[in-house]
Design a protein around this motif. Structure first.
Motif, PDB file in Angstrom:
ATOM      1  N   GLY A 253       9.351   4.243   5.412  1.00 18.32           N
ATOM      2  CA  GLY A 253      10.103   4.836   4.308  1.00 18.32           C
ATOM      3  C   GLY A 253       9.303   5.875   3.555  1.00 18.32           C
ATOM      4  O   GLY A 253       9.832   6.923   3.167  1.00 18.32           O
ATOM      5  N   VAL A 254       8.015   5.607   3.348  1.00 20.59           N
ATOM      6  CA  VAL A 254       7.154   6.570   2.659  1.00 20.59           C
ATOM      7  C   VAL A 254       6.997   7.841   3.491  1.00 20.59           C
ATOM      8  O   VAL A 254       7.009   8.945   2.949  1.00 20.59           O
ATOM      9  CB  VAL A 254       5.775   5.942   2.347  1.00 20.59           C
ATOM     10  CG1 VAL A 254       4.746   6.999   2.011  1.00 20.59           C
ATOM     11  CG2 VAL A 254       5.905   4.977   1.198  1.00 20.59           C
ATOM     12  N   LEU A 255       6.868   7.691   4.795  1.00 19.63           N
ATOM     13  CA  LEU A 255       6.726   8.869   5.661  1.00 19.63           C
ATOM     14  C   LEU A 255       7.999   9.717   5.640  1.00 19.63           C
ATOM     15  O   LEU A 255       7.938  10.946   5.544  1.00 19.63           O
ATOM     16  CB  LEU A 255       6.388   8.443   7.083  1.00 19.63           C
ATOM     17  CG  LEU A 255       5.067   7.697   7.253  1.00 19.63           C
ATOM     18  CD1 LEU A 255       4.886   7.270   8.704  1.00 19.63           C
ATOM     19  CD2 LEU A 255       3.893   8.527   6.771  1.00 19.63           C
TER      20      LEU A 255
ATOM     21  N   THR B  69       0.797  -1.233   0.000  1.00 21.33           N
ATOM     22  CA  THR B  69       0.000   0.000   0.000  1.00 21.33           C
ATOM     23  C   THR B  69       0.832   1.287   0.000  1.00 21.33           C
ATOM     24  O   THR B  69       0.317   2.344  -0.356  1.00 21.33           O
ATOM     25  CB  THR B  69      -0.949   0.024   1.211  1.00 21.33           C
ATOM     26  OG1 THR B  69      -0.166  -0.024   2.412  1.00 21.33           O
ATOM     27  CG2 THR B  69      -1.907  -1.162   1.175  1.00 21.33           C
ATOM     28  N   SER B  70       2.099   1.198   0.381  1.00 23.52           N
ATOM     29  CA  SER B  70       2.950   2.395   0.470  1.00 23.52           C
ATOM     30  C   SER B  70       3.031   3.185  -0.829  1.00 23.52           C
ATOM     31  O   SER B  70       3.002   4.420  -0.796  1.00 23.52           O
ATOM     32  CB  SER B  70       4.358   2.015   0.933  1.00 23.52           C
ATOM     33  OG  SER B  70       4.316   1.551   2.252  1.00 23.52           O
ATOM     34  N   PRO B  71       3.134   2.537  -2.005  1.00 26.02           N
ATOM     35  CA  PRO B  71       3.203   3.317  -3.246  1.00 26.02           C
ATOM     36  C   PRO B  71       1.990   4.229  -3.454  1.00 26.02           C
ATOM     37  O   PRO B  71       2.128   5.323  -4.006  1.00 26.02           O
ATOM     38  CB  PRO B  71       3.297   2.251  -4.339  1.00 26.02           C
ATOM     39  CG  PRO B  71       3.925   1.076  -3.652  1.00 26.02           C
ATOM     40  CD  PRO B  71       3.355   1.111  -2.256  1.00 26.02           C
ATOM     41  N   LEU B  72       0.818   3.812  -3.006  1.00 29.14           N
ATOM     42  CA  LEU B  72      -0.377   4.655  -3.125  1.00 29.14           C
ATOM     43  C   LEU B  72      -0.209   5.944  -2.315  1.00 29.14           C
ATOM     44  O   LEU B  72      -0.514   7.037  -2.799  1.00 29.14           O
ATOM     45  CB  LEU B  72      -1.625   3.903  -2.660  1.00 29.14           C
ATOM     46  CG  LEU B  72      -2.894   4.750  -2.541  1.00 29.14           C
ATOM     47  CD1 LEU B  72      -3.339   5.248  -3.913  1.00 29.14           C
ATOM     48  CD2 LEU B  72      -4.001   3.967  -1.868  1.00 29.14           C
ATOM     49  N   ILE B  73       0.308   5.819  -1.110  1.00 27.96           N
ATOM     50  CA  ILE B  73       0.497   6.994  -0.256  1.00 27.96           C
ATOM     51  C   ILE B  73       1.545   7.914  -0.887  1.00 27.96           C
ATOM     52  O   ILE B  73       1.377   9.129  -0.935  1.00 27.96           O
ATOM     53  CB  ILE B  73       0.904   6.585   1.174  1.00 27.96           C
ATOM     54  CG1 ILE B  73      -0.132   5.634   1.774  1.00 27.96           C
ATOM     55  CG2 ILE B  73       1.119   7.822   2.053  1.00 27.96           C
ATOM     56  CD1 ILE B  73      -1.555   6.129   1.700  1.00 27.96           C
ATOM     57  N   ARG B  74       2.613   7.320  -1.397  1.00 31.97           N
ATOM     58  CA  ARG B  74       3.653   8.109  -2.065  1.00 31.97           C
ATOM     59  C   ARG B  74       3.046   8.896  -3.233  1.00 31.97           C
ATOM     60  O   ARG B  74       3.299  10.093  -3.385  1.00 31.97           O
ATOM     61  CB  ARG B  74       4.774   7.196  -2.562  1.00 31.97           C
ATOM     62  CG  ARG B  74       5.871   7.946  -3.310  1.00 31.97           C
ATOM     63  CD  ARG B  74       7.018   7.037  -3.716  1.00 31.97           C
ATOM     64  NE  ARG B  74       7.862   6.787  -2.558  1.00 31.97           N
ATOM     65  CZ  ARG B  74       8.065   5.587  -2.007  1.00 31.97           C
ATOM     66  NH1 ARG B  74       7.490   4.524  -2.500  1.00 31.97           N
ATOM     67  NH2 ARG B  74       8.853   5.464  -0.965  1.00 31.97           N
ATOM     68  N   ARG B  75       2.221   8.232  -4.044  1.00 29.34           N
ATOM     69  CA  ARG B  75       1.596   8.903  -5.193  1.00 29.34           C
ATOM     70  C   ARG B  75       0.675  10.037  -4.747  1.00 29.34           C
ATOM     71  O   ARG B  75       0.643  11.101  -5.368  1.00 29.34           O
ATOM     72  CB  ARG B  75       0.810   7.895  -6.045  1.00 29.34           C
ATOM     73  CG  ARG B  75       1.693   7.017  -6.907  1.00 29.34           C
ATOM     74  CD  ARG B  75       0.902   6.247  -7.942  1.00 29.34           C
ATOM     75  NE  ARG B  75      -0.141   5.398  -7.396  1.00 29.34           N
ATOM     76  CZ  ARG B  75       0.036   4.138  -6.988  1.00 29.34           C
ATOM     77  NH1 ARG B  75       1.231   3.581  -7.065  1.00 29.34           N
ATOM     78  NH2 ARG B  75      -0.974   3.439  -6.506  1.00 29.34           N
ATOM     79  N   ARG B  76      -0.081   9.824  -3.680  1.00 29.62           N
ATOM     80  CA  ARG B  76      -1.011  10.852  -3.212  1.00 29.62           C
ATOM     81  C   ARG B  76      -0.261  12.095  -2.710  1.00 29.62           C
ATOM     82  O   ARG B  76      -0.673  13.218  -2.942  1.00 29.62           O
ATOM     83  CB  ARG B  76      -1.932  10.299  -2.113  1.00 29.62           C
ATOM     84  CG  ARG B  76      -2.869   9.199  -2.583  1.00 29.62           C
ATOM     85  CD  ARG B  76      -3.892   9.683  -3.616  1.00 29.62           C
ATOM     86  NE  ARG B  76      -4.879  10.579  -3.083  1.00 29.62           N
ATOM     87  CZ  ARG B  76      -6.064  10.226  -2.619  1.00 29.62           C
ATOM     88  NH1 ARG B  76      -6.437   8.954  -2.640  1.00 29.62           N
ATOM     89  NH2 ARG B  76      -6.895  11.127  -2.151  1.00 29.62           N
ATOM     90  N   VAL B  77       0.853  11.885  -2.002  1.00 28.70           N
ATOM     91  CA  VAL B  77       1.646  13.019  -1.515  1.00 28.70           C
ATOM     92  C   VAL B  77       2.274  13.752  -2.699  1.00 28.70           C
ATOM     93  O   VAL B  77       2.233  14.978  -2.777  1.00 28.70           O
ATOM     94  CB  VAL B  77       2.718  12.550  -0.500  1.00 28.70           C
ATOM     95  CG1 VAL B  77       3.680  13.689  -0.161  1.00 28.70           C
ATOM     96  CG2 VAL B  77       2.053  12.013   0.768  1.00 28.70           C
ATOM     97  N   HIS B  78       2.818  13.005  -3.650  1.00 30.07           N
ATOM     98  CA  HIS B  78       3.420  13.619  -4.837  1.00 30.07           C
ATOM     99  C   HIS B  78       2.375  14.386  -5.643  1.00 30.07           C
ATOM    100  O   HIS B  78       2.656  15.473  -6.165  1.00 30.07           O
ATOM    101  CB  HIS B  78       4.111  12.567  -5.711  1.00 30.07           C
ATOM    102  CG  HIS B  78       5.472  12.206  -5.229  1.00 30.07           C
ATOM    103  ND1 HIS B  78       6.612  12.798  -5.705  1.00 30.07           N
ATOM    104  CD2 HIS B  78       5.876  11.310  -4.290  1.00 30.07           C
ATOM    105  CE1 HIS B  78       7.668  12.287  -5.086  1.00 30.07           C
ATOM    106  NE2 HIS B  78       7.252  11.387  -4.231  1.00 30.07           N
ATOM    107  N   ALA B  79       1.169  13.843  -5.748  1.00 27.71           N
ATOM    108  CA  ALA B  79       0.091  14.512  -6.486  1.00 27.71           C
ATOM    109  C   ALA B  79      -0.281  15.836  -5.817  1.00 27.71           C
ATOM    110  O   ALA B  79      -0.543  16.832  -6.505  1.00 27.71           O
ATOM    111  CB  ALA B  79      -1.133  13.602  -6.584  1.00 27.71           C
ATOM    112  N   ALA B  80      -0.297  15.851  -4.495  1.00 24.55           N
ATOM    113  CA  ALA B  80      -0.601  17.094  -3.782  1.00 24.55           C
ATOM    114  C   ALA B  80       0.443  18.155  -4.102  1.00 24.55           C
ATOM    115  O   ALA B  80       0.110  19.296  -4.443  1.00 24.55           O
ATOM    116  CB  ALA B  80      -0.670  16.837  -2.271  1.00 24.55           C
ATOM    117  N   VAL B  81       1.718  17.760  -4.030  1.00 16.84           N
ATOM    118  CA  VAL B  81       2.799  18.713  -4.306  1.00 16.84           C
ATOM    119  C   VAL B  81       2.754  19.165  -5.762  1.00 16.84           C
ATOM    120  O   VAL B  81       2.886  20.357  -6.060  1.00 16.84           O
ATOM    121  CB  VAL B  81       4.168  18.093  -3.948  1.00 16.84           C
ATOM    122  CG1 VAL B  81       5.313  18.974  -4.439  1.00 16.84           C
ATOM    123  CG2 VAL B  81       4.264  17.885  -2.442  1.00 16.84           C
ATOM    124  N   ALA B  82       2.529  18.231  -6.672  1.00 16.87           N
ATOM    125  CA  ALA B  82       2.443  18.572  -8.101  1.00 16.87           C
ATOM    126  C   ALA B  82       1.288  19.537  -8.365  1.00 16.87           C
ATOM    127  O   ALA B  82       1.346  20.359  -9.275  1.00 16.87           O
ATOM    128  CB  ALA B  82       2.283  17.308  -8.941  1.00 16.87           C
TER     129      ALA B  82
END
Length: 124
Positions: free
Chosen positions: A61-63, A26-39
């Motif tokens: 690691g994602v945090l 599930t970590s990649p989903l959280i990474r994508r959501r944070v990156h999407a917010a910044v983008a």
């Protein structure tokens, strides 16, 4: 998938409420959501982890990566973690403390506290 993410805009903050298990799958989903917010130009992010039942090293690691990303763009990252004694959601707090990375994060007891600029983060 054993995770759910609800997004809520509370200017200037983007609040991502995460529930379930934060692990290798599930970590990649959280990474994508944070990156999407910044983008999307949103550089102030609150990760509400109060409903996360489990977190492994990939979740940590994602945090840590999210913290690094927010710092690199001049943004802010705040975590919502229940106290270590709490029944639900305290697992992430214990994992971060055990790994010695809890002190890297601004941690708050709930979303209203995190959004209030007058409230100081909880101590590690």
């Amino acid at each position: 998938m054993t995770i759910q993410v609800d997004e809520n805009e509370q200017e200037p903050w983007t609040v991502l409420r995460i529930s379930g298990e934060l692990d290798l799958v599930t970590s990649p989903l959280i990474r994508r959501r944070v990156h999407a917010a910044v983008a999307g130009g949103r550089h102030d992010v609150v990760l509400d982890l109060s409903a996360v039942r489990f977190c492994d090293s990939s979740g940590v690691g994602v945090l840590v990566a999210a913290r690094r990303l927010m710092r690199s763009c001049g943004g802010r990252l705040r975590l919502i973690l229940p106290a270590r004694g709490a029944e639900d959601g305290a697992h992430v707090n214990r994992v971060l403390a055990a790994l010695g990375v809890r002190r890297l994060f601004e941690v708050y007891e709930d979303v209203p506290a995190a959004l209030d600029e007058r409230t100081a983060p909880l101590s590690a």
